[in-house]
Design a protein around this motif. Structure first.
Motif, PDB file in Angstrom:
ATOM      1  N   LEU A   1      49.203  39.273  34.844  1.00  0.00           N
ATOM      2  CA  LEU A   1      48.124  39.896  34.621  1.00  0.00           C
ATOM      3  C   LEU A   1      47.064  38.821  34.063  1.00  0.00           C
ATOM      4  CD1 LEU A   1      49.834  42.941  32.914  1.00  0.00           C
ATOM      5  CD2 LEU A   1      48.400  43.020  35.081  1.00  0.00           C
ATOM      6  N   ILE A   2      47.274  37.926  33.186  1.00  0.00           N
ATOM      7  CA  ILE A   2      46.176  36.999  32.552  1.00  0.00           C
ATOM      8  C   ILE A   2      45.830  36.223  33.768  1.00  0.00           C
ATOM      9  CG2 ILE A   2      47.878  35.302  31.877  1.00  0.00           C
ATOM     10  CD1 ILE A   2      44.776  36.273  29.996  1.00  0.00           C
ATOM     11  N   ALA A   3      46.651  35.866  34.833  1.00  0.00           N
ATOM     12  CA  ALA A   3      46.160  34.961  36.092  1.00  0.00           C
ATOM     13  C   ALA A   3      45.128  35.947  36.784  1.00  0.00           C
ATOM     14  CB  ALA A   3      47.466  34.628  36.845  1.00  0.00           C
ATOM     15  N   ARG A   4      45.378  37.209  36.841  1.00  0.00           N
ATOM     16  CA  ARG A   4      44.475  37.945  37.851  1.00  0.00           C
ATOM     17  C   ARG A   4      43.367  38.105  36.839  1.00  0.00           C
ATOM     18  NH1 ARG A   4      46.973  43.465  39.910  1.00  0.00           N
ATOM     19  NH2 ARG A   4      44.811  43.500  40.453  1.00  0.00           N
ATOM     20  N   LEU A   5      43.225  38.093  35.588  1.00  0.00           N
ATOM     21  CA  LEU A   5      41.963  38.226  34.800  1.00  0.00           C
ATOM     22  C   LEU A   5      41.218  36.873  34.844  1.00  0.00           C
ATOM     23  CD1 LEU A   5      43.132  40.239  31.686  1.00  0.00           C
ATOM     24  CD2 LEU A   5      41.532  40.997  33.244  1.00  0.00           C
ATOM     25  N   LYS A   6      42.078  35.644  34.923  1.00  0.00           N
ATOM     26  CA  LYS A   6      41.515  34.325  34.937  1.00  0.00           C
ATOM     27  C   LYS A   6      40.783  34.210  36.268  1.00  0.00           C
ATOM     28  CE  LYS A   6      44.477  31.878  31.557  1.00  0.00           C
ATOM     29  NZ  LYS A   6      45.217  30.670  31.274  1.00  0.00           N
ATOM     30  N   VAL A   7      41.344  34.769  37.277  1.00  0.00           N
ATOM     31  CA  VAL A   7      40.829  34.296  38.529  1.00  0.00           C
ATOM     32  C   VAL A   7      39.294  35.252  38.564  1.00  0.00           C
ATOM     33  CG1 VAL A   7      40.845  35.183  40.909  1.00  0.00           C
ATOM     34  CG2 VAL A   7      42.705  33.675  39.814  1.00  0.00           C
ATOM     35  N   ARG A   8      39.104  36.376  37.912  1.00  0.00           N
ATOM     36  CA  ARG A   8      38.114  36.964  37.805  1.00  0.00           C
ATOM     37  C   ARG A   8      36.954  36.653  36.614  1.00  0.00           C
ATOM     38  NH1 ARG A   8      41.961  38.799  40.275  1.00  0.00           N
ATOM     39  NH2 ARG A   8      42.139  40.470  41.896  1.00  0.00           N
TER      40      ARG A   8
ATOM     41  N   LEU B   1      43.213  46.037  34.188  1.00  0.00           N
ATOM     42  CA  LEU B   1      43.816  44.851  33.926  1.00  0.00           C
ATOM     43  C   LEU B   1      44.019  44.497  32.648  1.00  0.00           C
ATOM     44  CD1 LEU B   1      42.682  42.624  37.089  1.00  0.00           C
ATOM     45  CD2 LEU B   1      45.090  43.707  36.694  1.00  0.00           C
ATOM     46  N   THR B   2      42.758  44.584  31.724  1.00  0.00           N
ATOM     47  CA  THR B   2      42.763  44.339  30.367  1.00  0.00           C
ATOM     48  C   THR B   2      43.850  45.154  29.596  1.00  0.00           C
ATOM     49  OG1 THR B   2      40.571  43.203  30.432  1.00  0.00           O
ATOM     50  CG2 THR B   2      41.447  44.127  28.267  1.00  0.00           C
ATOM     51  N   CYS B   3      43.644  46.435  29.843  1.00  0.00           N
ATOM     52  CA  CYS B   3      44.527  47.243  29.261  1.00  0.00           C
ATOM     53  C   CYS B   3      45.808  47.158  29.638  1.00  0.00           C
ATOM     54  CB  CYS B   3      44.230  48.933  29.807  1.00  0.00           C
ATOM     55  SG  CYS B   3      42.601  49.603  29.303  1.00  0.00           S
ATOM     56  N   ALA B   4      46.310  46.912  30.876  1.00  0.00           N
ATOM     57  CA  ALA B   4      47.834  46.630  31.356  1.00  0.00           C
ATOM     58  C   ALA B   4      48.268  45.320  30.452  1.00  0.00           C
ATOM     59  CB  ALA B   4      47.786  46.402  32.725  1.00  0.00           C
TER      60      ALA B   4
ATOM     61  N   LEU C   1      51.408  42.351  26.565  1.00  0.00           N
ATOM     62  CA  LEU C   1      51.463  41.304  25.417  1.00  0.00           C
ATOM     63  C   LEU C   1      52.368  41.998  24.122  1.00  0.00           C
ATOM     64  CD1 LEU C   1      48.247  39.715  25.612  1.00  0.00           C
ATOM     65  CD2 LEU C   1      50.259  38.762  25.997  1.00  0.00           C
ATOM     66  N   GLU C   2      51.929  43.396  24.019  1.00  0.00           N
ATOM     67  CA  GLU C   2      52.479  44.112  22.673  1.00  0.00           C
ATOM     68  C   GLU C   2      54.043  44.138  22.912  1.00  0.00           C
ATOM     69  OE1 GLU C   2      49.981  47.436  22.156  1.00  0.00           O
ATOM     70  OE2 GLU C   2      48.403  46.376  21.172  1.00  0.00           O
ATOM     71  N   HIS C   3      54.243  44.442  24.121  1.00  0.00           N
ATOM     72  CA  HIS C   3      55.643  45.013  24.197  1.00  0.00           C
ATOM     73  C   HIS C   3      56.711  43.994  25.152  1.00  0.00           C
ATOM     74  CE1 HIS C   3      54.852  48.538  22.286  1.00  0.00           C
ATOM     75  NE2 HIS C   3      53.696  48.380  22.902  1.00  0.00           N
TER      76      HIS C   3
ATOM     77  N   ASN D   1      52.534  49.493  34.042  1.00  0.00           N
ATOM     78  CA  ASN D   1      52.670  49.754  35.284  1.00  0.00           C
ATOM     79  C   ASN D   1      51.506  50.377  35.954  1.00  0.00           C
ATOM     80  OD1 ASN D   1      54.846  48.203  35.560  1.00  0.00           O
ATOM     81  ND2 ASN D   1      56.187  49.824  35.242  1.00  0.00           N
ATOM     82  N   LEU D   2      51.199  51.754  35.178  1.00  0.00           N
ATOM     83  CA  LEU D   2      50.257  52.627  35.625  1.00  0.00           C
ATOM     84  C   LEU D   2      48.704  51.831  35.506  1.00  0.00           C
ATOM     85  CD1 LEU D   2      51.602  55.868  33.857  1.00  0.00           C
ATOM     86  CD2 LEU D   2      51.390  55.165  36.577  1.00  0.00           C
ATOM     87  N   TYR D   3      48.485  51.302  34.347  1.00  0.00           N
ATOM     88  CA  TYR D   3      47.119  50.438  34.429  1.00  0.00           C
ATOM     89  C   TYR D   3      46.790  49.460  35.574  1.00  0.00           C
ATOM     90  CZ  TYR D   3      45.499  52.851  30.098  1.00  0.00           C
ATOM     91  OH  TYR D   3      45.203  53.911  29.327  1.00  0.00           O
ATOM     92  N   THR D   4      48.147  48.753  35.793  1.00  0.00           N
ATOM     93  CA  THR D   4      48.130  47.994  37.054  1.00  0.00           C
ATOM     94  C   THR D   4      47.796  48.568  37.978  1.00  0.00           C
ATOM     95  OG1 THR D   4      49.562  46.247  35.624  1.00  0.00           O
ATOM     96  CG2 THR D   4      49.375  45.936  38.005  1.00  0.00           C
ATOM     97  N   GLN D   5      48.479  49.570  38.479  1.00  0.00           N
ATOM     98  CA  GLN D   5      48.270  50.473  39.574  1.00  0.00           C
ATOM     99  C   GLN D   5      46.743  50.997  39.881  1.00  0.00           C
ATOM    100  OE1 GLN D   5      50.930  53.806  40.119  1.00  0.00           O
ATOM    101  NE2 GLN D   5      50.077  54.589  41.781  1.00  0.00           N
ATOM    102  N   ALA D   6      46.184  51.206  38.408  1.00  0.00           N
ATOM    103  CA  ALA D   6      44.712  51.848  38.577  1.00  0.00           C
ATOM    104  C   ALA D   6      43.646  50.515  38.934  1.00  0.00           C
ATOM    105  CB  ALA D   6      44.577  52.334  37.141  1.00  0.00           C
ATOM    106  N   ALA D   7      44.220  49.619  38.520  1.00  0.00           N
ATOM    107  CA  ALA D   7      43.357  48.386  38.644  1.00  0.00           C
ATOM    108  C   ALA D   7      43.414  47.897  40.160  1.00  0.00           C
ATOM    109  CB  ALA D   7      44.051  47.072  37.856  1.00  0.00           C
TER     110      ALA D   7
END
Length: 84
Positions: free
Chosen positions: A74-81, A56-59, A64-66, A37-43
């Motif tokens: 998150l992966i959709a946002r990274l793909k768009v970019r 976004l990558t950190c988030a 994925l790990e948890h 949540n925090l890394y998403t907020q930072a993004a």
């Protein structure tokens, strides 16, 4: 007008500092769901694309790990970019 810009800059820096402190605390507490949540907020609050994608990558890694439910968002946002 100049004074108002300084006040807004101060607020932005203060918010960034608080977010950074929350991220550090979540790492210390090993609260991985909160880190997503925090890394998403930072993004979301990043001013440039590289910084946004870093957070976004950190988030996404923690998601994925948890098995966090925001994995697909998150992966959709990274793909768009172009950063999958």
């Amino acid at each position: 007008m100049i004074g108002s810009q300084i006040r807004f800059l101060h607020i932005a820096i203060d918010m960034s500092t608080r977010l950074n402190q929350k991220i550090i605390a979540a790492h210390k507490a090993r609260d991985e769901w909160q880190l997503v949540n925090l890394y998403t907020q930072a993004a979301d609050s990043s001013e440039d694309r590289d910084t946004e994608c870093f957070f976004l990558t950190c988030a996404h890694i923690f998601a994925l790990e948890h098995n966090h439910p925001s994995q697909s968002i998150l992966i959709a946002r990274l793909k768009v970019r172009g950063r999958e």
